[in-house]
Structures are given as structure tokens and as C-alpha cells.
Design an enzyme around this catalytic site. Structure first.
Site, PDB file in Angstrom:
ATOM      1  N   HIS A  22       1.022  -0.948  -0.345  1.00 53.36           N
ATOM      2  CA  HIS A  22       0.090  -0.112  -0.134  1.00 53.36           C
ATOM      3  C   HIS A  22       0.536   1.032  -0.011  1.00 53.36           C
ATOM      4  O   HIS A  22       1.473   1.518   0.890  1.00 53.36           O
ATOM      5  CB  HIS A  22      -0.399   0.222   1.490  1.00 53.36           C
ATOM      6  N   LYS A 167     -10.349   6.875  -3.499  1.00 53.66           N
ATOM      7  CA  LYS A 167      -9.308   7.789  -3.325  1.00 53.66           C
ATOM      8  C   LYS A 167      -7.821   7.463  -3.202  1.00 53.66           C
ATOM      9  O   LYS A 167      -7.145   6.098  -3.413  1.00 53.66           O
ATOM     10  CB  LYS A 167      -9.392   7.788  -1.039  1.00 53.66           C
ATOM     11  N   LYS A 169      -4.215   7.575  -3.312  1.00 50.26           N
ATOM     12  CA  LYS A 169      -2.461   8.348  -2.873  1.00 50.26           C
ATOM     13  C   LYS A 169      -1.652   8.573  -4.035  1.00 50.26           C
ATOM     14  O   LYS A 169      -0.907   7.607  -4.657  1.00 50.26           O
ATOM     15  CB  LYS A 169      -2.506   7.411  -1.682  1.00 50.26           C
ATOM     16  N   ASP A 198      -5.242  11.963  -2.330  1.00 47.03           N
ATOM     17  CA  ASP A 198      -5.049  12.444  -0.765  1.00 47.03           C
ATOM     18  C   ASP A 198      -3.139  12.220  -0.886  1.00 47.03           C
ATOM     19  O   ASP A 198      -2.201  11.314  -1.406  1.00 47.03           O
ATOM     20  CB  ASP A 198      -4.795  10.997   0.095  1.00 47.03           C
ATOM     21  N   GLU A 224      -6.933  15.436  -0.324  1.00 50.28           N
ATOM     22  CA  GLU A 224      -6.642  15.548   1.176  1.00 50.28           C
ATOM     23  C   GLU A 224      -5.398  16.129   0.913  1.00 50.28           C
ATOM     24  O   GLU A 224      -4.711  15.731   0.572  1.00 50.28           O
ATOM     25  CB  GLU A 224      -6.700  14.164   1.831  1.00 50.28           C
ATOM     26  N   ASP A 249      -6.202  16.525   6.576  1.00 45.86           N
ATOM     27  CA  ASP A 249      -5.897  15.076   8.079  1.00 45.86           C
ATOM     28  C   ASP A 249      -5.443  15.461   8.592  1.00 45.86           C
ATOM     29  O   ASP A 249      -4.899  15.449   9.847  1.00 45.86           O
ATOM     30  CB  ASP A 249      -5.856  14.248   6.082  1.00 45.86           C
ATOM     31  N   LYS A 273     -10.323  11.283  13.121  1.00 46.25           N
ATOM     32  CA  LYS A 273      -9.704  10.411  12.928  1.00 46.25           C
ATOM     33  C   LYS A 273      -9.966   9.933  14.377  1.00 46.25           C
ATOM     34  O   LYS A 273      -9.570  10.411  15.777  1.00 46.25           O
ATOM     35  CB  LYS A 273      -8.198   9.501  12.240  1.00 46.25           C
ATOM     36  N   GLU A 327     -14.055   6.447   4.774  1.00 44.78           N
ATOM     37  CA  GLU A 327     -13.157   5.028   4.335  1.00 44.78           C
ATOM     38  C   GLU A 327     -12.349   3.852   5.231  1.00 44.78           C
ATOM     39  O   GLU A 327     -11.448   3.756   5.565  1.00 44.78           O
ATOM     40  CB  GLU A 327     -11.150   6.077   4.145  1.00 44.78           C
TER      41      GLU A 327
HETATM   42  C1  MUC Z   1      -4.595   8.827   5.626  1.00 42.23           C
HETATM   43  O1  MUC Z   1      -3.168   9.399   5.115  1.00 42.23           O
HETATM   44  O2  MUC Z   1      -4.975   9.786   4.918  1.00 42.23           O
HETATM   45  C2  MUC Z   1      -6.204   6.126   5.702  1.00 42.23           C
HETATM   46  C3  MUC Z   1      -6.333   5.523   4.217  1.00 42.23           C
HETATM   47  C4  MUC Z   1      -5.478   5.162   3.368  1.00 42.23           C
HETATM   48  O3  MUC Z   1      -5.099   4.814   3.131  1.00 42.23           O
HETATM   49  O4  MUC Z   1      -4.279   6.016   4.376  1.00 42.23           O
HETATM   50  C5  MUC Z   1      -4.335   5.755   5.563  1.00 42.23           C
HETATM   51  C6  MUC Z   1      -3.854   7.521   5.693  1.00 42.23           C
HETATM   52 MG    MG Z   2      -4.953  11.525   4.545  1.00 44.92          MG
END
Ligand code: MUC
Ligand code: MG
Length: 373
Positions: A22, A167, A169, A198, A224, A249, A273, A327
Site C-alpha cells: 500500500h 481515494k 494516494k 490524498d 486531501e 487530515d 480520526k 474510509e
Molecule cells: C491517510 O492519510 O488518510 C487512510 C486511507 C489510506 O489509504 O491511508 C490512510 C491514511
Molecule cells: Mg490522509
């Protein structure tokens, strides 16, 4: 009724495999590490909680090892002998004696709520005032690092009716490469899915100005944490000019952070969170600040396993409006479970149990197998 006292507090580090690597801007996860907390009480009941972060110290100020050490040496001993039913007093005691440590405190608060819920025969969401929904829509994170694989994964999730919010990354690659990746995925999925990004603080303001414009122009619904949590003035400026909403976040490391972000107008959406606020009750204080300031809500995750996920979910189901969903997919990223019955995901949503406490039972054999020796 005589007082029920906390008799012992323990924390165990558990390493669990993930279904695939991941990739986040600051770290590539090859596995996930949970800290499982157990609070035993004098009436024979046990509450369970979880304190989980991402990538050791890559994400926040606490690592699994520091969480366990601080619970073993400082926070646990402060709780032993206290009234287990008085969660206000217990958490106040921790807050007075220990600065920060919101991840560790979150797992402890979750465990106290779990024990009290089991004692009273109430789900944690009922202890928190009562739920206003029985399920939570759950986004999935596409983070294989490969555009074609990410599209295939999204198609599979749509077919299974497991997720329709994705989402992505980004933030680790050159901006132009990331934008190409995001636009290709949005074009492949079209109106069938909500696509969000994000950046995990990966850009500076000069990069983010143009990138946010391109993302907004290409149908990306939410951006994000595009820049550093430290650059508050930059966040305020971006929030004013980005065509797509900006979500905070990493900027929220406490309830007080949430207040000052709201006061400054630094984001129009907050990721909630439990770990970054100090527990399911603490995160609701941040939600109340956001609601009062007209800031929309999103139920975030630190990629917790079943315990942390349901502790979050019990808080989130009490909220009036979660405009951006959640999420809470952490358990689905893991190949193994340490509870007897895994959380249920159906029709794009996490289905909430009504059983007392968090609604989970530890599988002692599997916990012992995966616990770090
Ligand atoms: C984050 O930064 O949001 C949440 C979902 C994901 O894939 O990573 C996290 C952390
Ligand atoms: Mg995040």
C-alpha cells in the site's frame, strides 16, 4: 452498586499481512502493525481497544513500539485502581498526567467504552448518545502504485458492490506523473464513481496551486492534505482558490488543532480520526467544532484492524451528517483477522453491529499467533 475497578491494562503489538503493498507519499506498507489493548476490570469484564498508526514513525509522532511502551510504563499504571465505569474521570486523569499521545489514549478510551458497553448491555454508539444510522458508506484506497492495476481493482470493487468511492494516494511522484495517473483513473471510471486524492502533504504551495486547479477541472471531488500541516497560511490560501474542496487530515493532531483550523478557514472538510484526537469521544468534540463552523465531515482511518475500525464507526454513526462518507476499510486491507467475527461490508457500506460494547470478540489463538514475540 459497588465500584468496578480497573485491575490491569496490557498492550500487545500484532503484525498482520496486507493484501498488497500500500503506497503512500511517505511510506510503502508491506504489512500493518496494530497495538491491541486489553483493560481487565474487577467484575471480570474485559474491554478491548486498538492504537494503530501507519509506517512506524513515518505518519505521526507515535510508533507501535512507543505506544506499547507508554501504555506499559505510564498510562496503564495511571488507570489501574480507577473506577472503570467513569470514563470522563479516567481520561481526565490521563490528560492531566500525559501530554499528547492521542493514539495510545484512543485505544485506552475505546477499551473503557467497550467494557462499559458490555457491562450495561449497550453498543458503544448507544453509550455515545445513540446512533442515527446503521451503516456507513466506505471508500476504498487505490494505492498499488500502478495505474492499470488501480483501474482493475476499482472495477472489481464496483462489480462486487463493495466501494464506489475511490481515494488515490499521490504525492510521491513528480506532480505531472501523479496528475496523469489520477486523470486516467477518473476517465476510466467516469460518473460511476467518486474519485478523490490524498497527497499526504507531498506538495508545496507552488505545486499545489496548479495541481488543485487541474484536479478540479478533471472531475476530482476532494483533495486531501495537499501541503504540509505546518504551512497554515498556505492551506488557507489553497482553500480559497481550489475548485475542488480541500480536506484537512494531517493538520488535525488534536481537538485544539481542529478549532484553530476552523477559526483560520483552512479547510472545508475535516477527516475525523479517533487516533489523532484521543478516542471515540474525543473525535466527536472535533466533529462538533466542524459542525459549528460549517465544515463538512469525513470518517477517516489510520488503517486500523477490526477493533479500531468499529471503535471509529461507533462514533461516526452518531453524527448528524457525514457528507463525504468514510474510509473505514482497514480490515479489508488485511489478509488475517484476530477477532472471531469480522466486520460486515455489504452494499458499499460497513454494517454496524448492535451487540454490546464494540461488538467484537478476540480470537485468542490467532492473536497469540500474530503477536510480536
Ligand atoms: C491517510 O492519510 O488518510 C487512510 C486511507 C489510506 O489509504 O491511508 C490512510 C491514511
Ligand atoms: Mg490522509
Amino acid at each position: 452498586m459497588s465500584q468496578v475497578l480497573i485491575e490491569s491494562v496490557s498492550a500487545v503489538i500484532v503484525d498482520l499481512p496486507t493484501i498488497r503493498p500500500h503506497k503512500l507519499a511517505m511510506h510503502t506498507m508491506q504489512q500493518q502493525t496494530l497495538v491491541v489493548i486489553r483493560v481487565r476490570c474487577s467484575d471480570g469484564l474485559e474491554g478491548i481497544g486498538e492504537s494503530t498508526t501507519i509506517g512506524g514513525l513515518a505518519y505521526g509522532n507515535e510508533s507501535p513500539e512507543s505506544i506499547k511502551q507508554n501504555i506499559d510504563s505510564h498510562l496503564g499504571p495511571l488507570l489501574v485502581g480507577q473506577d472503570s465505569a467513569n470514563i470522563n474521570a479516567a481520561m481526565l486523569r490521563l490528560d492531566k498526567a500525559a501530554k499528547g499521545n492521542t493514539f495510545a489514549k484512543s485505544g485506552l478510551e475505546s477499551a473503557l467504552l467497550d467494557a462499559q458497553g458490555k457491562r450495561l448491555g449497550l453498543a458503544v454508539s448507544e453509550l455515545l448518545g445513540g446512533r442515527v444510522r446503521d451503516s456507513l458508506e466506505v471508500a476504498w484506497t487505490l494505492a498499488s502504485g500502478d495505474t492499470t492495476k488501480d483501474i482493475a481493482e476499482a472495477e472489481q470493487m464496483l462489480d462486487l458492490r463493495r466501494h464506489r468511492i475511490f481515494k488515490l494516494k499521490i504525492g510521491a511522484n513528480p506532480v505531472s506523473q501523479d496528475l496523469k495517473h489520477v486523470i486516467a483513473i477518473k476517465q476510466a471510471l467516469g460518473e460511476r464513481a467518486s474519485v478523490r486524492v490524498d497527497v499526504n502533504q507531498g506538495w508545496d504551495e507552488s505545486q499545489a496551486i496548479r495541481a488543485c486547479q487541474v484536479l478540479g477541472d478533471n472531475g476530482i471531488d476532494l483533495i486531501e492534505q495537499p501541503i504540509s500541516r505546518i504551512n497554515r497560511a498556505g492551506q488557507v490560501r489553497l482553500n480559497q482558490r481550489s475548485p475542488a474542496p480541500i480536506m484537512a487530515d494531517e493538520s488535525i493532531e488534536s481537538v485544539e488543532d481542529a478549532f484553530s483550523l476552523a477559526a483560520d478557514g483552512a479547510a472545508s472538510v475535516f477527516a475525523l480520526k479517533i487516533a489523532k484526537n484521543g478516542g471515540p469521544r474525543a473525535v466527536l468534540r472535533t466533529a462538533q467544532i466542524a459542525e459549528s463552523a460549517g465544515i463538512a465531515l469525513y470518517g477517516g482511518t489510520m488503517l486500523e484492524g477490526a477493533i479500531g475500525t468499529l471503535a471509529s464507526a461507533h462514533a461516526f454513526v452518531t453524527l448528524r451528517q457525514l457528507t463525504w462518507g468514510t474510509e473505514l476499510f482497514g480490515p479489508l486491507l488485511l489478509t488475517e483477522e484476530i477477532v472471531t467475527e469480522a466486520p460486515v461490508y455489504r452494499d458499499f457500506a460497513l454494517q454496524m453491529p448492535r451487540t454490546p460494547g464494540l461488538g467484537l470478540t478476540l480470537d485468542e489463538e490467532r492473536l497469540a499467533f500474530f503477536a510480536r514475540k
